[in-house]
Write a protein that holds these residues in place. Structure first.
Motif, PDB file in Angstrom:
ATOM      1  N   ASP A 137     -12.787  20.278  25.754  1.00  0.00           N
ATOM      2  CA  ASP A 137     -12.100  19.051  25.350  1.00  0.00           C
ATOM      3  C   ASP A 137     -10.660  19.418  24.995  1.00  0.00           C
ATOM      4  O   ASP A 137     -10.405  20.064  23.979  1.00  0.00           O
ATOM      5  N   THR A 138      -9.748  19.005  25.869  1.00  0.00           N
ATOM      6  CA  THR A 138      -8.348  19.404  25.666  1.00  0.00           C
ATOM      7  C   THR A 138      -7.693  18.639  24.517  1.00  0.00           C
ATOM      8  O   THR A 138      -6.586  18.962  24.114  1.00  0.00           O
ATOM      9  N   SER A 139      -8.406  17.626  23.985  1.00  0.00           N
ATOM     10  CA  SER A 139      -7.778  16.809  22.936  1.00  0.00           C
ATOM     11  C   SER A 139      -7.984  17.401  21.539  1.00  0.00           C
ATOM     12  O   SER A 139      -7.502  16.845  20.559  1.00  0.00           O
ATOM     13  N   CYS A 140      -8.743  18.493  21.446  1.00  0.00           N
ATOM     14  CA  CYS A 140      -8.992  19.035  20.100  1.00  0.00           C
ATOM     15  C   CYS A 140      -8.948  20.562  20.132  1.00  0.00           C
ATOM     16  O   CYS A 140      -9.087  21.170  21.194  1.00  0.00           O
ATOM     17  N   PRO A 141      -8.759  21.190  18.979  1.00  0.00           N
ATOM     18  CA  PRO A 141      -8.827  22.656  18.960  1.00  0.00           C
ATOM     19  C   PRO A 141     -10.250  23.132  19.172  1.00  0.00           C
ATOM     20  O   PRO A 141     -11.200  22.368  18.952  1.00  0.00           O
ATOM     21  N   GLY A 142     -10.392  24.342  19.614  1.00  0.00           N
ATOM     22  CA  GLY A 142     -11.742  24.850  19.836  1.00  0.00           C
ATOM     23  C   GLY A 142     -11.745  26.337  20.113  1.00  0.00           C
ATOM     24  O   GLY A 142     -10.691  26.975  20.180  1.00  0.00           O
ATOM     25  N   PHE A 143     -12.940  26.876  20.239  1.00  0.00           N
ATOM     26  CA  PHE A 143     -13.077  28.259  20.698  1.00  0.00           C
ATOM     27  C   PHE A 143     -14.354  28.425  21.493  1.00  0.00           C
ATOM     28  O   PHE A 143     -15.264  27.594  21.409  1.00  0.00           O
ATOM     29  N   ILE A 144     -14.381  29.510  22.268  1.00  0.00           N
ATOM     30  CA  ILE A 144     -15.593  29.838  23.021  1.00  0.00           C
ATOM     31  C   ILE A 144     -16.063  31.234  22.608  1.00  0.00           C
ATOM     32  O   ILE A 144     -15.254  32.068  22.201  1.00  0.00           O
ATOM     33  N   SER A 145     -17.360  31.441  22.672  1.00  0.00           N
ATOM     34  CA  SER A 145     -17.903  32.791  22.495  1.00  0.00           C
ATOM     35  C   SER A 145     -18.905  32.994  23.632  1.00  0.00           C
ATOM     36  O   SER A 145     -20.009  32.456  23.612  1.00  0.00           O
ATOM     37  N   ILE A 146     -18.453  33.721  24.630  1.00  0.00           N
ATOM     38  CA  ILE A 146     -19.267  33.964  25.834  1.00  0.00           C
ATOM     39  C   ILE A 146     -19.383  35.478  26.014  1.00  0.00           C
ATOM     40  O   ILE A 146     -18.374  36.179  25.999  1.00  0.00           O
ATOM     41  N   MET A 147     -20.609  35.954  26.199  1.00  0.00           N
ATOM     42  CA  MET A 147     -20.804  37.405  26.282  1.00  0.00           C
ATOM     43  C   MET A 147     -20.264  37.970  27.598  1.00  0.00           C
ATOM     44  O   MET A 147     -20.214  37.267  28.614  1.00  0.00           O
ATOM     45  N   TRP A 148     -19.870  39.243  27.571  1.00  0.00           N
ATOM     46  CA  TRP A 148     -19.376  39.899  28.798  1.00  0.00           C
ATOM     47  C   TRP A 148     -20.565  40.241  29.693  1.00  0.00           C
ATOM     48  O   TRP A 148     -20.537  39.993  30.902  1.00  0.00           O
ATOM     49  N   ALA A 149     -21.604  40.814  29.098  1.00  0.00           N
ATOM     50  CA  ALA A 149     -22.822  41.131  29.872  1.00  0.00           C
ATOM     51  C   ALA A 149     -24.036  40.838  28.995  1.00  0.00           C
ATOM     52  O   ALA A 149     -23.991  41.047  27.780  1.00  0.00           O
ATOM     53  N   ASN A 150     -25.092  40.351  29.630  1.00  0.00           N
ATOM     54  CA  ASN A 150     -26.281  39.977  28.868  1.00  0.00           C
ATOM     55  C   ASN A 150     -27.141  41.198  28.533  1.00  0.00           C
ATOM     56  O   ASN A 150     -27.326  42.091  29.360  1.00  0.00           O
ATOM     57  N   ASN A 151     -27.709  41.175  27.331  1.00  0.00           N
ATOM     58  CA  ASN A 151     -28.485  42.327  26.857  1.00  0.00           C
ATOM     59  C   ASN A 151     -29.852  42.450  27.521  1.00  0.00           C
ATOM     60  O   ASN A 151     -30.411  43.534  27.605  1.00  0.00           O
ATOM     61  N   GLU A 152     -30.417  41.332  28.017  1.00  0.00           N
ATOM     62  CA  GLU A 152     -31.742  41.424  28.647  1.00  0.00           C
ATOM     63  C   GLU A 152     -31.641  41.750  30.130  1.00  0.00           C
ATOM     64  O   GLU A 152     -32.362  42.602  30.641  1.00  0.00           O
ATOM     65  N   THR A 153     -30.771  41.027  30.828  1.00  0.00           N
ATOM     66  CA  THR A 153     -30.718  41.170  32.286  1.00  0.00           C
ATOM     67  C   THR A 153     -29.592  42.092  32.761  1.00  0.00           C
ATOM     68  O   THR A 153     -29.599  42.524  33.911  1.00  0.00           O
ATOM     69  N   GLY A 154     -28.607  42.341  31.912  1.00  0.00           N
ATOM     70  CA  GLY A 154     -27.441  43.121  32.321  1.00  0.00           C
ATOM     71  C   GLY A 154     -26.451  42.309  33.149  1.00  0.00           C
ATOM     72  O   GLY A 154     -25.446  42.860  33.631  1.00  0.00           O
ATOM     73  N   VAL A 155     -26.721  41.011  33.332  1.00  0.00           N
ATOM     74  CA  VAL A 155     -25.857  40.194  34.211  1.00  0.00           C
ATOM     75  C   VAL A 155     -24.479  39.995  33.568  1.00  0.00           C
ATOM     76  O   VAL A 155     -24.363  39.622  32.402  1.00  0.00           O
ATOM     77  N   ILE A 156     -23.447  40.281  34.370  1.00  0.00           N
ATOM     78  CA  ILE A 156     -22.062  40.158  33.911  1.00  0.00           C
ATOM     79  C   ILE A 156     -21.609  38.713  34.081  1.00  0.00           C
ATOM     80  O   ILE A 156     -21.812  38.099  35.135  1.00  0.00           O
ATOM     81  N   GLN A 157     -21.026  38.185  33.043  1.00  0.00           N
ATOM     82  CA  GLN A 157     -20.633  36.774  33.024  1.00  0.00           C
ATOM     83  C   GLN A 157     -19.215  36.587  33.583  1.00  0.00           C
ATOM     84  O   GLN A 157     -18.400  37.529  33.499  1.00  0.00           O
ATOM     85  N   PRO A 158     -18.910  35.390  34.086  1.00  0.00           N
ATOM     86  CA  PRO A 158     -17.544  35.156  34.606  1.00  0.00           C
ATOM     87  C   PRO A 158     -16.568  34.958  33.442  1.00  0.00           C
ATOM     88  O   PRO A 158     -15.996  33.879  33.250  1.00  0.00           O
TER      89      PRO A 158
END
Ligand code: PLP
Length: 380
Positions: A137-158
């Motif tokens: 939502d560009t109308s408000c401040p915010g933050f994201i917390s997205i992991m780099w790689a998952n601990n169970e599958t090892g899948v790397i996130q975009p």
């Protein structure tokens, strides 16, 4: 000797890390804040560790803050960002597959009125970028917390794409890179992140030491106040031996990444997967083939229940797990596999086999034989 295939839970402390730490438990026990020579020598050792970690992730040493663990690093970033954006008319995005060290603190934020939204992943375990972009939502401040790689599958996130979208909206970015650092190249210039969490025990440093990378000029409110150590960002007399150990581990992992050691782990992981797939029917390899760390095979065995296999594997000397170590003993299927759209049956039949630089081809082949036998036994 048991065969250890649970390196995403924790790793063996590297002998060179122990050697680097020992003098700081024996002769160099001084307080790094003491002004005399012996104290200043200890302070210099912390400075060296800061440089070693900074070099591994392409940061400036001044951007490295030592913490007590990865969970603390995540909480520090999230709590600081919560204060920064405020709870009224703001938004927080996390993925559904985050570790509990991100899910629990953001749940606590939701409980006091923050708008926290969880974004799903596709069948390969990667963040749904379209849904993510729509949720910003560009109308408000915010933050994201997205992991780099998952601990169970090892899948790397975009993470680079997600962070760029967040930045375009003027939002802040935290990434839990605890399962990526030391396993794949992680450089802070690859993704515009403000904060990045690291945990030492995932790459051959001891448990109980971590790092929060804090980008220069990103707003940061300390969670622990006191004597002003770590430039006031994390007070408390420094855990010198562990910090020195973490620095050494970072240096060793950088050399493994640059000299092909990590690629060798990937070859062992592939050998394990192909042996299981060639010799057993009803085997599914979970998670993206393309975007993943080199050390994890996440495998479902049709007609088997992991809870039944694990004690048999343990008795056969194979140490592995069904999901994250924190989930051991939980009755519910893994939230990661549910987010990937797996049936309960498939989720309950999965093993996470995670390797490290200490894994050998002999171990991998022996472990594969034991797994094959146990799967056949359980199925029979
Ligand atoms: N985040 C992820 C992705 C993890 O895998 C872990 C550890 O399992 C943590 C956070 C927590 O790190 P620590 O054990 O250092 O508190």
């Amino acid at each position: 000797m048991p065969i250890y295939l649970d390196s995403n839970a924790t790793t063996r402390v590297h002998p060179e890390v122990i050697d680097a730490m020992m003098p700081f438990l024996t002769d160099h026990w001084y307080n790094p804040s003491s002004g005399y020579g012996a104290g200043q020598a200890v302070k210099a050792a912390i400075g060296k560790a800061r440089e070693q970690v900074a070099s591994l992730i392409g940061a400036k040493p001044s951007e490295i803050v030592f913490t007590g663990c990865g969970t603390e690093s995540n909480n520090m970033a999230i709590k600081s960002l919560a204060r920064e954006i405020g709870r009224k008319h703001s938004k927080v995005l996390v993925s559904e597959i985050e570790h509990s060290a991100v899910l629990r603190p953001t749940e606590a934020m939701a409980a006091v009125g923050f708008d926290v939204q969880r974004i799903g992943v596709d069948g390969e375990g990667r963040l749904d970028l379209e849904a993510f972009e729509k949720a910003i939502d560009t109308s408000c401040p915010g933050f994201i917390s997205i992991m780099w790689a998952n601990n169970e599958t090892g899948v790397i996130q975009p993470i680079a794409e997600a962070a760029a979208l967040a930045k375009k909206a003027g939002w802040f970015v935290h990434t839990d890179a605890i399962q990526a650092v030391g396993k794949v190249p992680v450089k802070v210039d690859e993704a515009p992140v403000d904060f990045l969490s690291i945990s030492g025990h995932k790459f051959h440093a001891p448990k109980g030491v971590g790092v929060l990378y804090v980008r220069e000029n990103s707003p940061f409110e300390p969670m622990i106040r006191g004597g002003g150590q770590e430039e006031g960002r994390r007070s408390g007399t420094e855990n010198v031996p562990y910090i020195v150990g973490l620095g050494k581990a970072a240096e060793l992992m950088q050399s493994e990444l640059e000299n092909g050691g990590i690629d060798r782990v990937g070859m062992l992981r592939d050998l394990l997967e192909t042996t299981l797939c060639d010799r057993l029917k009803g085997v599914q390899l979970n998670g993206s083939r393309e975007h993943r760390t080199t050390n994890v095979a996440h495998v479902s065995f049709e007609g088997c229940v992991a809870a039944e296999m694990l004690p048999k594997l343990d008795a056969a000397g194979i140490q592995c797990s069904a999901g994250s170590a924190c989930m051991t003993g939980k009755a519910n299927p893994s939230h990661v596999q549910k987010a990937m759209g797996f049936s309960d049956e498939r989720a309950f039949s999965s093993l996470r086999l995670s390797l490290s630089i200490f894994s050998t081809d002999g171990e991998v082949l022996e472990a594969a034989e034991s797994i094959i036998q146990i799967v056949n036994d359980v199925r029979a």
